[in-house]
Design a protein around this motif. Structure first.
Motif, PDB file in Angstrom:
ATOM      1  N   TYR A  37       0.819  -1.219   0.000  1.00 50.23           N
ATOM      2  CA  TYR A  37       0.000   0.000   0.000  1.00 50.23           C
ATOM      3  C   TYR A  37       0.852   1.267   0.000  1.00 50.23           C
ATOM      4  O   TYR A  37       0.624   2.185  -0.783  1.00 50.23           O
ATOM      5  CB  TYR A  37      -0.913  -0.013   1.221  1.00 50.23           C
ATOM      6  CG  TYR A  37      -1.759   1.228   1.375  1.00 50.23           C
ATOM      7  CD1 TYR A  37      -2.888   1.421   0.585  1.00 50.23           C
ATOM      8  CD2 TYR A  37      -1.409   2.213   2.305  1.00 50.23           C
ATOM      9  CE1 TYR A  37      -3.663   2.566   0.718  1.00 50.23           C
ATOM     10  CE2 TYR A  37      -2.189   3.354   2.448  1.00 50.23           C
ATOM     11  CZ  TYR A  37      -3.305   3.524   1.652  1.00 50.23           C
ATOM     12  OH  TYR A  37      -4.073   4.664   1.780  1.00 50.23           O
ATOM     13  N   GLN A  64      -6.946   5.564  -0.280  1.00 51.43           N
ATOM     14  CA  GLN A  64      -7.533   4.748   0.789  1.00 51.43           C
ATOM     15  C   GLN A  64      -8.825   4.084   0.327  1.00 51.43           C
ATOM     16  O   GLN A  64      -9.040   2.892   0.560  1.00 51.43           O
ATOM     17  CB  GLN A  64      -7.805   5.612   2.014  1.00 51.43           C
ATOM     18  CG  GLN A  64      -6.570   6.000   2.804  1.00 51.43           C
ATOM     19  CD  GLN A  64      -6.932   6.709   4.094  1.00 51.43           C
ATOM     20  OE1 GLN A  64      -7.986   7.346   4.195  1.00 51.43           O
ATOM     21  NE2 GLN A  64      -6.074   6.602   5.081  1.00 51.43           N
ATOM     22  N   THR A  65      -9.697   4.867  -0.293  1.00 49.86           N
ATOM     23  CA  THR A  65     -10.969   4.318  -0.772  1.00 49.86           C
ATOM     24  C   THR A  65     -10.736   3.273  -1.852  1.00 49.86           C
ATOM     25  O   THR A  65     -11.422   2.240  -1.902  1.00 49.86           O
ATOM     26  CB  THR A  65     -11.863   5.438  -1.311  1.00 49.86           C
ATOM     27  OG1 THR A  65     -12.080   6.401  -0.278  1.00 49.86           O
ATOM     28  CG2 THR A  65     -13.210   4.901  -1.783  1.00 49.86           C
ATOM     29  N   ARG A  68      -9.541   0.066  -0.186  1.00 49.80           N
ATOM     30  CA  ARG A  68     -10.659  -0.590   0.474  1.00 49.80           C
ATOM     31  C   ARG A  68     -11.583  -1.265  -0.551  1.00 49.80           C
ATOM     32  O   ARG A  68     -12.107  -2.357  -0.303  1.00 49.80           O
ATOM     33  CB  ARG A  68     -11.437   0.422   1.315  1.00 49.80           C
ATOM     34  CG  ARG A  68     -12.422  -0.222   2.283  1.00 49.80           C
ATOM     35  CD  ARG A  68     -13.029   0.804   3.219  1.00 49.80           C
ATOM     36  NE  ARG A  68     -12.059   1.297   4.201  1.00 49.80           N
ATOM     37  CZ  ARG A  68     -11.571   2.527   4.213  1.00 49.80           C
ATOM     38  NH1 ARG A  68     -11.950   3.405   3.307  1.00 49.80           N
ATOM     39  NH2 ARG A  68     -10.708   2.892   5.134  1.00 49.80           N
ATOM     40  N   SER A 124      -4.963  -8.100   3.222  1.00 42.55           N
ATOM     41  CA  SER A 124      -5.351  -7.999   4.632  1.00 42.55           C
ATOM     42  C   SER A 124      -4.134  -7.858   5.538  1.00 42.55           C
ATOM     43  O   SER A 124      -4.208  -7.205   6.583  1.00 42.55           O
ATOM     44  CB  SER A 124      -6.151  -9.232   5.050  1.00 42.55           C
ATOM     45  OG  SER A 124      -7.333  -9.352   4.290  1.00 42.55           O
ATOM     46  N   ALA A 127      -2.490  -4.250   6.956  1.00 40.56           N
ATOM     47  CA  ALA A 127      -2.934  -3.435   8.088  1.00 40.56           C
ATOM     48  C   ALA A 127      -1.840  -3.483   9.163  1.00 40.56           C
ATOM     49  O   ALA A 127      -1.120  -4.476   9.273  1.00 40.56           O
ATOM     50  CB  ALA A 127      -4.249  -3.979   8.639  1.00 40.56           C
ATOM     51  N   PRO A 128      -1.664  -2.437   9.979  1.00 44.92           N
ATOM     52  CA  PRO A 128      -2.496  -1.232  10.077  1.00 44.92           C
ATOM     53  C   PRO A 128      -2.081  -0.096   9.153  1.00 44.92           C
ATOM     54  O   PRO A 128      -2.673   0.975   9.197  1.00 44.92           O
ATOM     55  CB  PRO A 128      -2.303  -0.826  11.544  1.00 44.92           C
ATOM     56  CG  PRO A 128      -0.885  -1.225  11.824  1.00 44.92           C
ATOM     57  CD  PRO A 128      -0.648  -2.491  11.056  1.00 44.92           C
ATOM     58  N   ALA A 130      -2.303  -0.014   5.859  1.00 43.95           N
ATOM     59  CA  ALA A 130      -3.369   0.126   4.867  1.00 43.95           C
ATOM     60  C   ALA A 130      -4.731   0.084   5.551  1.00 43.95           C
ATOM     61  O   ALA A 130      -4.871  -0.455   6.650  1.00 43.95           O
ATOM     62  CB  ALA A 130      -3.266  -1.001   3.840  1.00 43.95           C
ATOM     63  N   PRO A 131      -5.753   0.637   4.907  1.00 42.54           N
ATOM     64  CA  PRO A 131      -7.103   0.599   5.482  1.00 42.54           C
ATOM     65  C   PRO A 131      -7.584  -0.840   5.664  1.00 42.54           C
ATOM     66  O   PRO A 131      -7.201  -1.742   4.911  1.00 42.54           O
ATOM     67  CB  PRO A 131      -7.954   1.335   4.441  1.00 42.54           C
ATOM     68  CG  PRO A 131      -6.993   2.165   3.661  1.00 42.54           C
ATOM     69  CD  PRO A 131      -5.715   1.391   3.643  1.00 42.54           C
ATOM     70  N   ARG A 132      -8.429  -1.042   6.660  1.00 41.66           N
ATOM     71  CA  ARG A 132      -9.041  -2.345   6.901  1.00 41.66           C
ATOM     72  C   ARG A 132     -10.525  -2.265   6.576  1.00 41.66           C
ATOM     73  O   ARG A 132     -11.107  -1.181   6.523  1.00 41.66           O
ATOM     74  CB  ARG A 132      -8.859  -2.770   8.351  1.00 41.66           C
ATOM     75  CG  ARG A 132      -7.418  -2.870   8.795  1.00 41.66           C
ATOM     76  CD  ARG A 132      -7.326  -3.380  10.213  1.00 41.66           C
ATOM     77  NE  ARG A 132      -7.722  -4.786  10.300  1.00 41.66           N
ATOM     78  CZ  ARG A 132      -7.884  -5.442  11.438  1.00 41.66           C
ATOM     79  NH1 ARG A 132      -7.735  -4.812  12.590  1.00 41.66           N
ATOM     80  NH2 ARG A 132      -8.238  -6.709  11.439  1.00 41.66           N
TER      81      ARG A 132
END
Length: 211
Positions: A37, A64-65, A68, A124, A127-128, A130-132
């Motif tokens: 990310y 970020q969007t 996600r 996945s 994180a943290p 990158a957005p979760r």
């Protein structure tokens, strides 16, 4: 922060917009998986997708969007696979041991090796930084299994008072253990027979506690 732009579109423009959106998602997924990310820029995503940077922002608003959205798409693919495995393997008319073995075998040997699952895990794991996903979205497979375990209890096939805790024990004894073993298997020596032994042992331990 930019916001996705929505305008009325003709069918032709709508198709063109959907094609660009899919190209952006595909490009972003490839770069987020390969570079992570933090190191992935919107410039790189737009170049790989063959669209302008402005087009990326029009569709997704910000990085970020976009991340996600990529993660949600990967999660949806995993959830669909788990839901089908639950419906077809954890059937009401099936012996409970055969059902649990069938489900774990299908997930570990059918889903775990797929690119969809590998992509989901890679995204996945960022994180943290990158957005979760929201918690309600993240645990969809667990909630589906929890509901099926509650039904097994209602039907007298399992003896339990806390379906969620029972589900967690089941996952830890079977699928999580397979992931741990295969993740540590750098030489690729763990084959299907050993995986099935792990699953069989895990299901039997689980049933000794809950049947």
């Amino acid at each position: 922060m930019a916001t996705p732009r929505t305008t009325a579109r003709t069918p032709g423009r709508r198709l063109q917009a959907e094609t660009k959106r899919a190209a952006i998602l595909d490009a972003a997924e490839a770069l987020f998986v390969s570079d992570g990310y933090e190191l992935t820029s919107v410039d790189a995503i737009s170049a790989r997708a063959g669209v302008s940077k402005r087009t990326v922002y029009d569709h997704f608003g910000d990085k970020q969007t976009l991340f996600r959205s990529v993660l949600e798409r990967a999660d949806d693919a995993v959830v669909a696979t788990v839901r089908k495995a639950i419906d077809e393997e954890l059937a009401d008319d099936r012996d409970i041991r055969d059902a649990l073995l069938g489900f774990t075998r299908r997930v570990t040997t059918g889903m775990f090796p797929t690119s969809d699952y590998a992509t989901f895990r890679r995204l996945s794991s960022q994180a943290p930084v990158a957005p979760r996903l929201p918690e309600a979205t993240r645990d969809r497979p667990e909630r589906m299994m929890e509901e099926r375990f509650a039904k097994f209890a209602a039907d007298g096939k399992l003896q339990l008072t806390d379906p969620r805790r029972a589900m967690q024990h089941f996952v830890a004894l079977t699928m999580r253990l397979v992931l741990d073993v295969t993740d540590e298997d750098d030489a690729g020596t763990v084959g299907e027979p050993e995986i099935l032994d792990i699953l069989t042992d895990g299901v039997d331990v689980f049933l000794r506690a809950y049947r």
